[in-house]
Design a protein around this motif. Structure first.
Motif, short mmCIF file in Angstrom:
data_model
loop_
_atom_site.label_atom_id
_atom_site.label_comp_id
_atom_site.label_asym_id
_atom_site.label_seq_id
_atom_site.Cartn_x
_atom_site.Cartn_y
_atom_site.Cartn_z
N TYR A 103 0.84 -1.20 0.00
CA TYR A 103 0.00 0.00 0.00
C TYR A 103 0.88 1.25 0.00
O TYR A 103 2.08 1.18 0.30
CB TYR A 103 -0.92 0.02 1.24
N GLY A 104 0.25 2.37 -0.31
CA GLY A 104 0.89 3.67 -0.12
C GLY A 104 2.17 3.85 -0.92
O GLY A 104 2.23 3.53 -2.11
N GLY A 147 -3.93 5.52 14.46
CA GLY A 147 -4.38 5.57 13.06
C GLY A 147 -3.58 6.56 12.23
O GLY A 147 -3.64 6.53 11.00
N ARG A 172 -1.89 1.55 9.21
CA ARG A 172 -3.08 1.39 8.38
C ARG A 172 -3.75 0.09 8.77
O ARG A 172 -3.09 -0.94 8.95
CB ARG A 172 -2.73 1.32 6.89
N ILE A 192 -7.64 -2.08 7.96
CA ILE A 192 -8.91 -2.03 7.22
C ILE A 192 -9.91 -3.03 7.80
O ILE A 192 -9.53 -4.05 8.38
CB ILE A 192 -8.72 -2.29 5.70
N HIS A 201 -10.86 1.85 5.40
CA HIS A 201 -9.74 2.20 6.27
C HIS A 201 -10.24 2.79 7.58
O HIS A 201 -11.16 3.61 7.59
CB HIS A 201 -8.85 3.25 5.59
N ASP A 234 -8.05 4.46 9.49
CA ASP A 234 -6.76 5.14 9.72
C ASP A 234 -6.72 6.42 8.89
O ASP A 234 -7.70 6.76 8.23
CB ASP A 234 -5.62 4.20 9.33
N LYS A 235 -5.59 7.08 8.91
CA LYS A 235 -5.46 8.41 8.28
C LYS A 235 -5.64 8.41 6.77
O LYS A 235 -5.83 9.46 6.16
CB LYS A 235 -4.10 9.04 8.65
N GLU A 236 -5.61 7.20 6.17
CA GLU A 236 -5.86 7.10 4.73
C GLU A 236 -7.17 7.79 4.35
O GLU A 236 -7.29 8.36 3.27
CB GLU A 236 -5.92 5.61 4.38
#
Ligand SMILES: Nc1ncnc2c1ncn2[C@@H]1O[C@H](COP(=O)(O)OP(=O)(O)OP(=O)(O)O)[C@@H](O)[C@H]1O
Ligand SMILES: [Mg+2]
Length: 244
Positions: free
Chosen positions: A96-97, A195, A199, A201, A207, A209-211
């Motif tokens: 991810y990311g 968060g 991450r 889900i 998500h 979290d901060k996503e």
């Protein structure tokens, strides 16, 4: 009590309590895109502080040495004052990311088992570049043995968090850790575990979290996600105003 503010970062204020302790105060600020997108989400600081305290306590119970000393239940955490190693340690369970940008051949959320560990040099101007383990040792930031210990601890923490999250039906994607040295040179886990720094889900792929903020740039959905995360973990949220 008159506390001396020594640092104000993007998400926390750091106060000196005494020679060997600091107070980390979690702000309601949220940032994304290397600090270029900023907002304030009322209640976010308390939620991230409670989540961090929850995980630090869990880690201590499991025998992982951290900077955590005490939590006031709201936004202030008493911690051991450390000299931070300027390296972000990232553990990845699923792609991810920034990993997708660095290596686009991964499929999004591809299972990486066994987890990947990445090291990034903490430098805002350089945008926290990826560095090799050898870079960290050869520049004298830590010794080879210390780096091994850091990587081992990061994997231990990853196992502990994976097991906690799976108990609550959550999939643990990745995590950023910081380490620091106390006055005797001992390496401890520092900063926060929330968060903002991992991450995770849910069953539907949403998500918690901060996503959520990175994608929507809105604070309402972010708070909703952080409240849901806290609820799952059994963390108090009844004094936080839900956004809608
Ligand atoms: N136990 C500790 N002792 C000393 N410093 C700490 C400790 N725990 C965390 N820190 C540091 O306190 C700061 C917390 O502030 P915040 O997380 O808001 O910073 P930031 O904006 O992310 O910036 P940066 O992490 O790049 O300094 C960080 O610099 C973090 O490295
Ligand atoms: Mg930070």
């Amino acid at each position: 009590m008159n506390l001396q503010l020594v640092y104000e970062g993007k998400s926390k204020r750091v106060y000196v309590k005494d020679e060997s302790t600091l107070i980390l105060e979690f702000k309601d600020d949220v940032t994304a895109g290397d600090g270029t997108v900023r907002a304030s989400a009322i209640g976010k600081g308390i939620l991230c502080a409670r989540t961090s305290a929850y995980f630090f306590k869990m880690l201590e119970i499991e025998g992982v040495r951290t900077h955590f000393i005490e939590f006031d239940g709201y936004r202030r955490m008493l911690v051991r004052r450390l000299s931070i190693v300027p390296i972000e340690v990232i553990v990845r369970n699923y792609a991810y990311g920034s990993l997708m940008k660095r290596m686009p051949l991964y499929r999004i959320l591809q299972n990486l088992d066994p987890p990947l560990i990445e090291f990034h040099y903490k430098d805002d101007v350089l945008h926290d570049p990826l560095v090799l383990p050898e870079d960290i040792v050869k520049t004298g930031l830590v010794t080879e043995n210390e780096l091994k210990a850091i990587a081992d601890t990061a994997l231990t923490i990853n196992r502990i968090l994976t097991s906690i999250f799976s108990k609550y039906g959550l999939r643990f994607v990745d995590l950023k850790l910081e380490f620091g040295r106390d006055s005797s040179g001992k390496l401890l886990v520092a900063d926060e575990i929330s968060g903002d720094t991992f991450r995770v889900i849910d069953e539907t792929g949403s998500h918690l979290d901060k996503e959520v903020f990175r994608k929507t740039r809105e604070t309402g959905p972010l708070l909703k996600a952080y409240i849901e995360l806290a609820k799952r973990l059994g963390i108090k949220v009844d004094d936080i105003a839900a956004p809608y």
